[in-house]
Motif scaffolding. Structure first.
Motif, PDB file in Angstrom:
ATOM      1  N   ILE A   1       0.836  -1.208   0.000  1.00  0.00           N
ATOM      2  CA  ILE A   1       0.000   0.000   0.000  1.00  0.00           C
ATOM      3  C   ILE A   1       0.869   1.256   0.000  1.00  0.00           C
ATOM      4  CG2 ILE A   1      -1.652   1.342   1.347  1.00  0.00           C
ATOM      5  CD1 ILE A   1      -2.800  -1.326   2.380  1.00  0.00           C
ATOM      6  N   GLN A   2       1.900   1.278   0.854  1.00  0.00           N
ATOM      7  CA  GLN A   2       2.776   2.452   0.887  1.00  0.00           C
ATOM      8  C   GLN A   2       3.493   2.646  -0.445  1.00  0.00           C
ATOM      9  OE1 GLN A   2       5.132   3.586   4.443  1.00  0.00           O
ATOM     10  NE2 GLN A   2       6.955   3.366   3.167  1.00  0.00           N
ATOM     11  N   ALA A   3       3.951   1.563  -1.051  1.00  0.00           N
ATOM     12  CA  ALA A   3       4.649   1.652  -2.334  1.00  0.00           C
ATOM     13  C   ALA A   3       3.720   2.162  -3.431  1.00  0.00           C
ATOM     14  CB  ALA A   3       5.214   0.294  -2.718  1.00  0.00           C
ATOM     15  N   CYS A   4       2.488   1.714  -3.417  1.00  0.00           N
ATOM     16  CA  CYS A   4       1.514   2.161  -4.430  1.00  0.00           C
ATOM     17  C   CYS A   4       1.301   3.666  -4.349  1.00  0.00           C
ATOM     18  CB  CYS A   4       0.194   1.426  -4.258  1.00  0.00           C
ATOM     19  SG  CYS A   4       0.233  -0.292  -4.792  1.00  0.00           S
ATOM     20  N   TYR A   5       1.222   4.185  -3.113  1.00  0.00           N
ATOM     21  CA  TYR A   5       1.062   5.636  -3.017  1.00  0.00           C
ATOM     22  C   TYR A   5       2.321   6.363  -3.457  1.00  0.00           C
ATOM     23  CZ  TYR A   5       0.799  10.366  -1.481  1.00  0.00           C
ATOM     24  OH  TYR A   5       0.846  11.735  -1.484  1.00  0.00           O
ATOM     25  N   GLU A   6       3.476   5.892  -3.025  1.00  0.00           N
ATOM     26  CA  GLU A   6       4.723   6.577  -3.361  1.00  0.00           C
ATOM     27  C   GLU A   6       4.979   6.586  -4.864  1.00  0.00           C
ATOM     28  OE1 GLU A   6       7.535   4.503  -0.945  1.00  0.00           O
ATOM     29  OE2 GLU A   6       7.258   5.845   0.776  1.00  0.00           O
ATOM     30  N   LYS A   7       4.503   5.568  -5.555  1.00  0.00           N
ATOM     31  CA  LYS A   7       4.691   5.510  -7.013  1.00  0.00           C
ATOM     32  C   LYS A   7       3.611   6.274  -7.764  1.00  0.00           C
ATOM     33  CE  LYS A   7       8.340   2.820  -7.202  1.00  0.00           C
ATOM     34  NZ  LYS A   7       9.628   3.268  -7.802  1.00  0.00           N
ATOM     35  N   GLY A   8       2.386   6.198  -7.286  1.00  0.00           N
ATOM     36  CA  GLY A   8       1.283   6.788  -8.041  1.00  0.00           C
ATOM     37  C   GLY A   8       0.726   8.083  -7.498  1.00  0.00           C
ATOM     38  N   LYS A   9       0.952   8.375  -6.211  1.00  0.00           N
ATOM     39  CA  LYS A   9       0.454   9.595  -5.576  1.00  0.00           C
ATOM     40  C   LYS A   9      -1.061   9.741  -5.686  1.00  0.00           C
ATOM     41  CE  LYS A   9       4.710  10.779  -4.738  1.00  0.00           C
ATOM     42  NZ  LYS A   9       5.266  10.639  -3.372  1.00  0.00           N
ATOM     43  N   GLY A  10      -1.765   8.626  -5.689  1.00  0.00           N
ATOM     44  CA  GLY A  10      -3.225   8.671  -5.791  1.00  0.00           C
ATOM     45  C   GLY A  10      -3.887   8.860  -4.439  1.00  0.00           C
ATOM     46  N   ILE A  11      -5.015   9.515  -4.414  1.00  0.00           N
ATOM     47  CA  ILE A  11      -5.697   9.801  -3.165  1.00  0.00           C
ATOM     48  C   ILE A  11      -6.203   8.532  -2.494  1.00  0.00           C
ATOM     49  CG2 ILE A  11      -7.796  10.332  -4.478  1.00  0.00           C
ATOM     50  CD1 ILE A  11      -6.842  11.425  -0.887  1.00  0.00           C
ATOM     51  N   PHE A  12      -6.645   7.553  -3.274  1.00  0.00           N
ATOM     52  CA  PHE A  12      -7.237   6.370  -2.650  1.00  0.00           C
ATOM     53  C   PHE A  12      -6.184   5.405  -2.111  1.00  0.00           C
ATOM     54  CE2 PHE A  12     -10.500   8.029  -5.519  1.00  0.00           C
ATOM     55  CZ  PHE A  12     -11.486   8.273  -4.579  1.00  0.00           C
ATOM     56  N   SER A  13      -5.025   5.346  -2.735  1.00  0.00           N
ATOM     57  CA  SER A  13      -3.934   4.577  -2.131  1.00  0.00           C
ATOM     58  C   SER A  13      -3.457   5.280  -0.861  1.00  0.00           C
ATOM     59  CB  SER A  13      -2.774   4.407  -3.121  1.00  0.00           C
ATOM     60  OG  SER A  13      -2.297   5.669  -3.561  1.00  0.00           O
ATOM     61  N   LEU A  14      -3.532   6.604  -0.842  1.00  0.00           N
ATOM     62  CA  LEU A  14      -3.166   7.367   0.352  1.00  0.00           C
ATOM     63  C   LEU A  14      -4.191   7.128   1.469  1.00  0.00           C
ATOM     64  CD1 LEU A  14      -1.359   9.359   1.807  1.00  0.00           C
ATOM     65  CD2 LEU A  14      -2.581  11.235   0.679  1.00  0.00           C
ATOM     66  N   MET A  15      -5.469   7.081   1.112  1.00  0.00           N
ATOM     67  CA  MET A  15      -6.502   6.782   2.106  1.00  0.00           C
ATOM     68  C   MET A  15      -6.337   5.370   2.652  1.00  0.00           C
ATOM     69  SD  MET A  15      -9.864   8.590   0.398  1.00  0.00           S
ATOM     70  CE  MET A  15     -10.980   8.029   1.697  1.00  0.00           C
ATOM     71  N   ALA A  16      -5.983   4.423   1.772  1.00  0.00           N
ATOM     72  CA  ALA A  16      -5.743   3.046   2.218  1.00  0.00           C
ATOM     73  C   ALA A  16      -4.560   2.991   3.175  1.00  0.00           C
ATOM     74  CB  ALA A  16      -5.493   2.147   1.012  1.00  0.00           C
ATOM     75  N   LEU A  17      -3.534   3.797   2.887  1.00  0.00           N
ATOM     76  CA  LEU A  17      -2.382   3.877   3.781  1.00  0.00           C
ATOM     77  C   LEU A  17      -2.793   4.480   5.125  1.00  0.00           C
ATOM     78  CD1 LEU A  17       0.656   3.514   4.221  1.00  0.00           C
ATOM     79  CD2 LEU A  17       1.010   5.770   3.177  1.00  0.00           C
ATOM     80  N   GLY A  18      -3.685   5.458   5.082  1.00  0.00           N
ATOM     81  CA  GLY A  18      -4.187   6.041   6.319  1.00  0.00           C
ATOM     82  C   GLY A  18      -4.932   5.027   7.171  1.00  0.00           C
ATOM     83  N   VAL A  19      -5.704   4.159   6.520  1.00  0.00           N
ATOM     84  CA  VAL A  19      -6.397   3.092   7.245  1.00  0.00           C
ATOM     85  C   VAL A  19      -5.385   2.120   7.848  1.00  0.00           C
ATOM     86  CG1 VAL A  19      -7.987   1.142   7.025  1.00  0.00           C
ATOM     87  CG2 VAL A  19      -8.464   3.279   5.815  1.00  0.00           C
ATOM     88  N   ALA A  20      -4.334   1.796   7.084  1.00  0.00           N
ATOM     89  CA  ALA A  20      -3.294   0.885   7.565  1.00  0.00           C
ATOM     90  C   ALA A  20      -2.528   1.469   8.742  1.00  0.00           C
ATOM     91  CB  ALA A  20      -2.324   0.548   6.430  1.00  0.00           C
ATOM     92  N   MET A  21      -2.536   2.790   8.870  1.00  0.00           N
ATOM     93  CA  MET A  21      -1.793   3.420   9.949  1.00  0.00           C
ATOM     94  C   MET A  21      -2.385   3.089  11.320  1.00  0.00           C
ATOM     95  SD  MET A  21       1.016   4.977  10.056  1.00  0.00           S
ATOM     96  CE  MET A  21       1.160   5.433   8.319  1.00  0.00           C
ATOM     97  N   THR A  22      -3.643   2.681  11.362  1.00  0.00           N
ATOM     98  CA  THR A  22      -4.245   2.307  12.651  1.00  0.00           C
ATOM     99  C   THR A  22      -3.591   1.058  13.239  1.00  0.00           C
ATOM    100  OG1 THR A  22      -6.376   3.387  12.221  1.00  0.00           O
ATOM    101  CG2 THR A  22      -6.373   1.571  13.794  1.00  0.00           C
ATOM    102  N   PRO A  23      -3.549  -0.082  12.523  1.00  0.00           N
ATOM    103  CA  PRO A  23      -2.857  -1.239  13.113  1.00  0.00           C
ATOM    104  C   PRO A  23      -1.356  -1.029  13.274  1.00  0.00           C
ATOM    105  CG  PRO A  23      -3.499  -1.699  10.848  1.00  0.00           C
ATOM    106  CD  PRO A  23      -4.166  -0.427  11.234  1.00  0.00           C
ATOM    107  N   ILE A  24      -0.770  -0.120  12.505  1.00  0.00           N
ATOM    108  CA  ILE A  24       0.673   0.131  12.621  1.00  0.00           C
ATOM    109  C   ILE A  24       0.971   0.999  13.841  1.00  0.00           C
ATOM    110  CG2 ILE A  24       2.646   1.274  11.523  1.00  0.00           C
ATOM    111  CD1 ILE A  24       1.362   0.475   8.808  1.00  0.00           C
ATOM    112  N   ALA A  25       0.319   2.144  13.935  1.00  0.00           N
ATOM    113  CA  ALA A  25       0.588   3.078  15.037  1.00  0.00           C
ATOM    114  C   ALA A  25      -0.042   2.627  16.352  1.00  0.00           C
ATOM    115  CB  ALA A  25       0.081   4.474  14.676  1.00  0.00           C
ATOM    116  N   LEU A  26      -1.133   1.869  16.281  1.00  0.00           N
ATOM    117  CA  LEU A  26      -1.799   1.372  17.481  1.00  0.00           C
ATOM    118  C   LEU A  26      -1.572  -0.125  17.639  1.00  0.00           C
ATOM    119  CD1 LEU A  26      -5.193   3.316  17.250  1.00  0.00           C
ATOM    120  CD2 LEU A  26      -3.076   3.995  18.400  1.00  0.00           C
ATOM    121  N   CYS A  27      -0.373  -0.575  17.251  1.00  0.00           N
ATOM    122  CA  CYS A  27      -0.041  -2.005  17.318  1.00  0.00           C
ATOM    123  C   CYS A  27      -0.066  -2.525  18.743  1.00  0.00           C
ATOM    124  CB  CYS A  27       1.322  -2.250  16.685  1.00  0.00           C
ATOM    125  SG  CYS A  27       2.663  -1.236  17.381  1.00  0.00           S
TER     126      CYS A  27
END
Length: 520
Positions: A456-482
């Motif tokens: 997910i992070q790679a997809c945003y860094e390569k494409g800069k799309g808003i929805f890959s960024l939103m998906a990364l934001g969702v992933a930040m919950t299990p990462i930051a609140l591990c």
């Protein structure tokens, strides 16, 4: 060539990983003799790993998934090792092994995901471009920006409508309820769940504000939508998990759309922390209640510490999972670190032990400390007991909300989750993986999850799309609140990603008119 690039990615991360591994191993070795030194060592280690990731491994990306996870995982372990509450005991070696393996597996999976995710994205984008050219139609699959504002409006109104319906059903708003700390529990209905799910819109709101020239009234609406989704709504329902999930999702979007500025990230975190404090105050617990509930230890200065605290609490701390009224068999829509209502007869002790020279945490400080650490202690409880394996049932929980397979649901309902105290129910990210398959489950599932996060992070860094960024934001919950919850076993987490996928399709797919060559 691909193998060489993969090795380079892994080798670049190696110094930071080694710092973390060495720190965790030293913590394991030192903790039995001096747990304060072990805890402080791990806290320093967490800072070092994070600094390495930000300044060496990445180009000052303060939200890189490897740095965020490493810092929070090691720091919360370090805090837990300090043992500042009465319920904490010396961890078993297997508990440390699980924590170390999870840390290593996350880095391996994330690095592989970032490498292969970037490669796959480039290939897919290239093939899509070739397909568009062959059709001589570049509108086949593109972002229709004109659709974004209407999507924001629809999602916001839908979320507010669900909240209003929920209020009409229950007859009150939890934050203003007279009976205080129990009100938010009884507020759950199916409409509540939909209202929480709609908070995902905040990231899209900010993207439209940042990238499009919209009229003033539209900007006002979008800012209202952001404030409502991330602050007002979670505070009114006194739901700290919803607030943190929505906040982390928005912070990720804001950070990346503002050129990864540290000041932007810092300010955003401060605002989220302030909102968290207001939300917590809605529970209505007094300082005396918090102290009794979280049991801060008396920290003696200059007095030899007894080391006979390595045995588990004698009381039976096993509990079956229970589903919450009005929600699927998932509990991520609210935190469960301190359900005082589970113990209505709990008495508040007004006596304080003033013997000796030392200090103890205040009730509020003990709450924050427990919030960050008790999930690791609960993992140790699982290691201490002879648990019955659930063989993947707990990992399958969010999918069984829809599929409703009776045999799997029975395993989920009968699963015994061990805790240091019955009312301290949080389990860390690897907790359910351990209950399912032990150490092997920790390795396999952490590799899979971190690989997906890396993609997910790679997809945003390569494409800069808003929805890959939103998906990364969702992933930040299990990462930051591990440290807080086995998020990948929570239904709401997958609902958020499902929403992002639906919004992506609605915003990108075009219905093209095909002109017939034979048309007269």
């Amino acid at each position: 060539m691909k193998e060489k690039m993969t090795k380079q990615v892994l080798l670049k991360d190696l110094p930071g990983v080694l710092i973390g591994i060495v720190g965790l191993i030293l913590g394991l070795v030192i903790c039995p003799d001096n747990h304060y030194l072990a805890g402080l060592l791990l806290l320093v280690c967490a800072v070092c790993v994070y600094v390495h990731c930000v300044f060496v491994q990445t180009s000052r990306n303060w939200l890189d998934i490897r740095g965020v996870f490493s810092a929070i995982w090691i720091a919360t372990i370090g805090l837990a090792v300090l043992r500042l509450t009465d319920y904490q005991v010396l961890w078993e070696t297997e508990t440390w092994i699980c924590q170390i393996i999870a840390y290593i597996a996350f880095h391996v999976g994330a690095n592989l995901g970032i490498h292969f995710g970037g490669t796959w994205f480039v290939k897919i984008k290239s093939k899509n471009s070739e397909s568009e050219e062959s059709l001589n139609n570049k509108d086949t699959f593109r972002l229709h920006r004109e659709r974004l504002f209407p999507i924001c409006v629809i999602l916001t109104i839908f979320g507010i409508a669900c909240f209003v319906i929920n209020i009409c059903i229950r007859g009150y708003i939890p934050f203003f309820a007279a009976d205080g700390n129990n009100a938010y529990i009884r507020f759950y209905t199916k409409w509540y769940f939909f209202a929480v799910a709609a908070t995902i819109v905040s990231g899209l709101d900010y993207y439209v504000i940042k990238t499009q020239s919209v009229k003033i009234w539209k900007k006002v609406f979008l800012w209202f939508s952001i404030i409502y989704s991330v602050i007002i709504f979670p505070i009114l329902i006194v739901n700290r998990s919803a607030l943190l999930s929505a906040g982390l999702s928005l912070i990720t979007v804001v950070f990346y759309l503002n050129r990864k500025k540290f000041t932007v990230l810092l300010l955003s975190v401060i605002v989220l922390a302030a909102a968290f404090g207001v939300c917590t105050s809605g529970r209505g617990y007094s300082e005396a209640q918090l102290k009794e509930f979280f049991e801060p230890s008396k920290i003696e200065i200059g007095v030899a510490e007894s080391t006979d605290n390595s045995k588990p609490v004698s009381e039976d701390t096993s509990n079956s999972q229970s589903s919450t009224e009005g929600l699927p068999e998932s509990s991520s829509t609210d935190d469960s670190s301190a359900n005082i209502e589970d113990n209505p007869d709990m008495s508040i002790s007004e006596e304080t032990d003033n013997k000796g020279t030392g200090f103890e945490l205040s009730g509020t400080a003990a709450f924050i400390y427990t919030y960050l650490t008790v999930s690791h202690d609960n993992l140790n409880e699982a290691v201490l007991h002879d648990i019955d394996r659930t063989y993947g049932a707990l990992q399958f929980t969010p999918f069984n909300v829809i599929l409703r397979i009776p045999s799997i649901q029975q395993m989920i309902d009968e699963a015994h989750i061990y805790k240091v105290r019955d009312h301290l129910t949080t389990i860390n990210l690897i907790g359910y993986a351990y209950y399912d398959f032990g150490v092997v489950g920790v390795v396999v599932f952490m590799l899979l999850w971190s690989f997906a996060f890396g993609v997910i992070q790679a997809c945003y860094e390569k494409g800069k799309g808003i929805f890959s960024l939103m998906a990364l934001g969702v992933a930040m919950t299990p990462i930051a609140l591990c440290f807080f919850d086995p998020w990948m076993s929570e239904f709401i987490q997958w609902v958020y990603w499902g929403e992002v996928l639906i919004l992506f399709m609605v915003s990108y797919v075009s219905v093209n008119k095909i002109k017939s060559k034979n048309k007269v």
